[in-house]
Scaffold this motif. Structure first.
Motif, PDB file in Angstrom:
ATOM      1  N   ASP A  72       0.806  -1.213   0.000  1.00 20.93           N
ATOM      2  CA  ASP A  72       0.000   0.000   0.000  1.00 20.93           C
ATOM      3  C   ASP A  72       0.846   1.275   0.000  1.00 20.93           C
ATOM      4  O   ASP A  72       0.445   2.291   0.524  1.00 20.93           O
ATOM      5  CB  ASP A  72      -0.956  -0.006   1.182  1.00 20.93           C
ATOM      6  CG  ASP A  72      -0.240  -0.102   2.526  1.00 20.93           C
ATOM      7  OD1 ASP A  72       0.998  -0.196   2.532  1.00 20.93           O
ATOM      8  OD2 ASP A  72      -0.915  -0.078   3.564  1.00 20.93           O
ATOM      9  N   THR A  73       2.010   1.202  -0.619  1.00 20.13           N
ATOM     10  CA  THR A  73       2.877   2.374  -0.675  1.00 20.13           C
ATOM     11  C   THR A  73       2.963   2.893  -2.107  1.00 20.13           C
ATOM     12  O   THR A  73       2.609   2.202  -3.059  1.00 20.13           O
ATOM     13  CB  THR A  73       4.298   2.034  -0.184  1.00 20.13           C
ATOM     14  OG1 THR A  73       4.879   1.089  -1.103  1.00 20.13           O
ATOM     15  CG2 THR A  73       4.281   1.473   1.222  1.00 20.13           C
ATOM     16  N   MET A  74       3.457   4.120  -2.244  1.00 18.58           N
ATOM     17  CA  MET A  74       3.668   4.679  -3.579  1.00 18.58           C
ATOM     18  C   MET A  74       4.681   3.841  -4.349  1.00 18.58           C
ATOM     19  O   MET A  74       4.557   3.680  -5.560  1.00 18.58           O
ATOM     20  CB  MET A  74       4.138   6.130  -3.475  1.00 18.58           C
ATOM     21  CG  MET A  74       3.072   7.064  -2.946  1.00 18.58           C
ATOM     22  SD  MET A  74       1.636   7.167  -4.010  1.00 18.58           S
ATOM     23  CE  MET A  74       2.221   8.310  -5.227  1.00 18.58           C
ATOM     24  N   ALA A  75       5.660   3.299  -3.658  1.00 22.95           N
ATOM     25  CA  ALA A  75       6.644   2.435  -4.310  1.00 22.95           C
ATOM     26  C   ALA A  75       5.959   1.199  -4.881  1.00 22.95           C
ATOM     27  O   ALA A  75       6.303   0.752  -5.989  1.00 22.95           O
ATOM     28  CB  ALA A  75       7.739   2.039  -3.331  1.00 22.95           C
ATOM     29  N   SER A  76       4.987   0.659  -4.173  1.00 20.97           N
ATOM     30  CA  SER A  76       4.235  -0.500  -4.666  1.00 20.97           C
ATOM     31  C   SER A  76       3.469  -0.150  -5.937  1.00 20.97           C
ATOM     32  O   SER A  76       3.429  -0.935  -6.885  1.00 20.97           O
ATOM     33  CB  SER A  76       3.253  -1.001  -3.610  1.00 20.97           C
ATOM     34  OG  SER A  76       3.923  -1.431  -2.460  1.00 20.97           O
ATOM     35  N   VAL A  77       2.866   1.036  -5.951  1.00 18.44           N
ATOM     36  CA  VAL A  77       2.141   1.473  -7.142  1.00 18.44           C
ATOM     37  C   VAL A  77       3.109   1.563  -8.321  1.00 18.44           C
ATOM     38  O   VAL A  77       2.827   1.065  -9.408  1.00 18.44           O
ATOM     39  CB  VAL A  77       1.441   2.826  -6.909  1.00 18.44           C
ATOM     40  CG1 VAL A  77       0.786   3.333  -8.187  1.00 18.44           C
ATOM     41  CG2 VAL A  77       0.412   2.716  -5.794  1.00 18.44           C
TER      42      VAL A  77
END
Length: 80
Positions: free
Chosen positions: A22-27
């Motif tokens: 659920d992080t921006m890095a995951s996106v």
């Protein structure tokens, strides 16, 4: 917390990610531009794709006439 990622956009993006991602890095790592535009539409999908990579094309605005604000805090101790 990311600006404009609350409400419906945030919920849709989170629903596209695997559990516990659920992080921006995951996106950035997991979601493609194609998957984002299919789910969010062309403009919002592109914005999310760019935002999670640190790309912001918003024009920098000059701040003329705005006064600098400062906050001062102090604690008074009684004389002993």
């Amino acid at each position: 917390k990311v600006r404009n990622f609350g409400g419906q956009v945030g919920k849709k993006v989170i629903s596209m990610l695997p559990e516990n991602k659920d992080t921006m890095a995951s996106v950035a790592e997991i979601l493609t531009l194609d998957s984002l535009t299919k789910t969010l539409g062309i403009d919002m999908g592109r914005w999310v794709f760019d935002a999670c990579r640190g790309i912001d094309n918003e024009v920098v605005k000059e701040t003329v006439g705005i006064l600098t604000k400062s906050i001062t805090a102090f604690k008074s101790f009684p004389k002993a």
